[in-house]
Design an enzyme around this catalytic site. Structure first.
Site, PDB file in Angstrom:
ATOM      1  N   ASP A 195      16.572  75.943  17.208  1.00 27.76           N
ATOM      2  CA  ASP A 195      17.943  76.342  17.555  1.00 27.76           C
ATOM      3  C   ASP A 195      18.715  75.132  18.094  1.00 27.76           C
ATOM      4  O   ASP A 195      18.951  75.006  19.300  1.00 27.76           O
ATOM      5  CB  ASP A 195      17.892  77.470  18.595  1.00 27.76           C
ATOM      6  CG  ASP A 195      19.241  78.137  18.800  1.00 27.76           C
ATOM      7  OD1 ASP A 195      20.149  77.908  17.983  1.00 27.76           O
ATOM      8  OD2 ASP A 195      19.377  78.881  19.795  1.00 27.76           O
ATOM      9  N   SER A 207      25.346  80.080  25.788  1.00 25.96           N
ATOM     10  CA  SER A 207      24.520  79.564  24.697  1.00 25.96           C
ATOM     11  C   SER A 207      25.032  78.214  24.215  1.00 25.96           C
ATOM     12  O   SER A 207      26.241  77.987  24.117  1.00 25.96           O
ATOM     13  CB  SER A 207      24.516  80.550  23.527  1.00 25.96           C
ATOM     14  OG  SER A 207      23.736  81.669  23.816  1.00 25.96           O
ATOM     15  N   HIS A 249      22.580  78.747  16.639  1.00 27.46           N
ATOM     16  CA  HIS A 249      23.031  80.137  16.501  1.00 27.46           C
ATOM     17  C   HIS A 249      24.495  80.312  16.900  1.00 27.46           C
ATOM     18  O   HIS A 249      25.085  81.364  16.639  1.00 27.46           O
ATOM     19  CB  HIS A 249      22.129  81.080  17.304  1.00 27.46           C
ATOM     20  CG  HIS A 249      22.396  81.110  18.774  1.00 27.46           C
ATOM     21  ND1 HIS A 249      21.624  80.430  19.683  1.00 27.46           N
ATOM     22  CD2 HIS A 249      23.351  81.752  19.492  1.00 27.46           C
ATOM     23  CE1 HIS A 249      22.083  80.655  20.898  1.00 27.46           C
ATOM     24  NE2 HIS A 249      23.135  81.453  20.813  1.00 27.46           N
TER      25      HIS A 249
END
Length: 483
Positions: A325, A422, A280
């Site tokens: 992911d 992230s 992502h």
């Protein structure tokens, strides 16, 4: 007449004295034999004298109580008494394979070394990888009649067949705290792909160009639009209330910069030219530059810049749920390893599932926000977070927790990861070696009560990762730019 009688008696007495002497006194040899056979009688006040083992039990037969008085120690008394009563049962060395024998009355007990059992330690135990990882420092593999240990890339198996010795100064998974260890010669760079299993098709990736503006990769198409914010999980994974990660303590940390030079995601160094991150993160900017070795982005003193050559995003990545992911960035030039820049070790799937993820804690690091809706951190932060069991993880979330995810964090303590972290590493240490176990993926807020951080489960993608990173080996020279 009377005087004459007295004189006669005196002469007779004197004549008989030699014969009387010979009858009263024994010859020396006979006398010595008599003395040797004589036993000692209890002397006056003997009960008030301190014990003496020779007097109590050797010169004459004793009781266990008398032996205890002599030794004044229960353990020594038991050891002596077991031999005294019926001899030493351990004299024949009945214990095999280095076992220790302890004598008893009419019996003995063997204390066996690890790996052996039986009355005489005669049975060799079948070692299992499920019990203490088979005593292996890194990877354990079941084989016929036992186990076989092996080590992560750039480590050598020790002479004992269990330990792993770093093969160089910058072997994977060793930060500055664990680098002062015994070294060995480093073998040629190679990767073993034979021992890993994976539930995911090894070829499920999409190779993207370096200019990937507006690109979100799904199973159907590479040309979807940017992900719109809705009631989906938030990619707000974050290091909240962490401590500063000092230079060399998080050497596998990478930082992704956008086309404006701002950090927006993290990554994990896997090899000289490959960095692991979250899928992502790939759609958030037009161009990506990777920084390694940096702990303070405001000073820009220690970091090195690397341009991106290719990016591999898992083809099954689902933007709506953050399932699958995971992405791998291939650099144009190899990273130059140092005390402050070292890759994390890649585990086998079995080792990650059965050993690493059963440890109490993992380590998360990043430059993300230090609190929800707060500013991003200029300094690299690190926090230690406990693993959360899957049932608790699923109950805590309003969104699906798939088989490719796991939770970590505290229920009430305000420690977590936050926006900007992230794609960064979730690391688990085992016997002073640090392995990549997760990728910072998503969460519901930052360090909220009853909520946990959600991470991509790296063990599900070991073979997928290896199929990519084996395509190109690092060149012998590196060319990097300074920040």
């Amino acid at each position: 007449m009377a005087p004459q009688l007295l004189l006669c008696l005196i002469l007779t007495f004197l004549w008989s004295l030699p014969e009387a002497e010979s009858n009263v006194f024994l010859k020396s040899k006979v006398a010595n034999r008599f003395l040797q056979r004589t036993k000692r009688a209890n002397s006056l006040f003997e009960e008030f004298k301190s014990g003496n083992i020779e007097r109590e039990c050797i010169e004459e037969r004793c009781s266990k109580e008398e032996a205890r008085e002599a030794f004044e120690d229960d353990e020594k008394t038991e050891t002596f008494w077991n031999v005294y009563v019926d001899g030493d049962q351990c004299s024949s060395n009945p214990c095999h394979y280095g076992g220790t024998c302890k004598d008893g009355i009419g019996s003995y007990t063997c204390t066996c070394l690890s790996g052996y059992e039986g009355k005489n330690c005669e049975y060799v135990l079948y070692k299992s990888c499920r019990v203490d990882n088979g005593d292996c420092w890194h990877f354990c593999k079941p084989v016929q009649n036992g186990i076989q240990c092996s080590c992560a890339e750039s480590y050598l198996l020790g002479e004992d067949g269990h330990s792993c010795v770093a093969g160089g100064d910058f072997s994977c998974g060793r930060n500055i705290k664990t680098r002062n260890k015994r070294e060995a010669n480093l073998p040629d760079f190679q990767t073993d792909f034979s021992d890993d299993y994976d539930e995911i098709d090894e070829n499920n990736f999409v190779e993207t160009p370096t200019n990937f503006s507006g690109l979100v990769l799904t199973v159907q198409s590479q040309n979807a639009t940017l992900l719109k914010k809705s009631d989906n999980p938030s990619p707000d994974i974050r290091v909240v209330n962490g401590t500063d990660c000092k230079l060399g303590e998080c050497p596998w940390q990478a930082l992704l910069l956008n086309d404006e030079g701002d950090g927006f995601c993290g990554g994990t160094i896997l090899s000289p030219i490959y960095v692991l991150t979250a899928a992502h993160c790939i759609n958030q900017t037009k161009y990506i530059t990777v920084v390694v070795g940096e702990i303070d982005i405001s000073s820009k003193k220690t970091g090195r810049l690397h341009s991106v050559d290719k990016i591999y995003v898992h083809q099954k990545f689902v933007p709506a749920t953050y399932d699958y992911d995971i992405a791998i960035i291939q650099l144009k030039t190899p990273i130059q390893f140092s005390e402050n820049v070292v890759p994390a070790c890649l585990p086998t799937a079995d080792f990650a599932n059965q050993v690493l993820m059963k440890q109490n804690f993992g380590i998360v690091s990043g430059f993300g926000r230090t609190r929800e809706r707060g500013k991003t951190s200029n300094t690299l932060k690190v926090v230690t977070l406990p693993y959360v069991d899957r049932h608790t993880c699923m109950l805590s979330s309003n969104f699906p927790i798939t088989q490719n995810m796991f939770c970590a964090g505290y229920d009430t303590l305000p420690q977590d990861a936050c926006q900007g972290d992230s794609g960064g590493p979730h690391i688990t240490a085992y016997r002073d070696t640090h392995f990549i176990t997760g990728i910072v993926s998503w969460g519901e807020g930052c360090a909220q009560t009853g909520k946990y951080g959600v991470y991509t489960k790296v063990s599900k993608f070991i073979l997928w990762i290896k199929r990519i990173i084996r395509q190109k080996q690092p060149s012998t020279e590196s060319s990097t730019g300074r920040l």
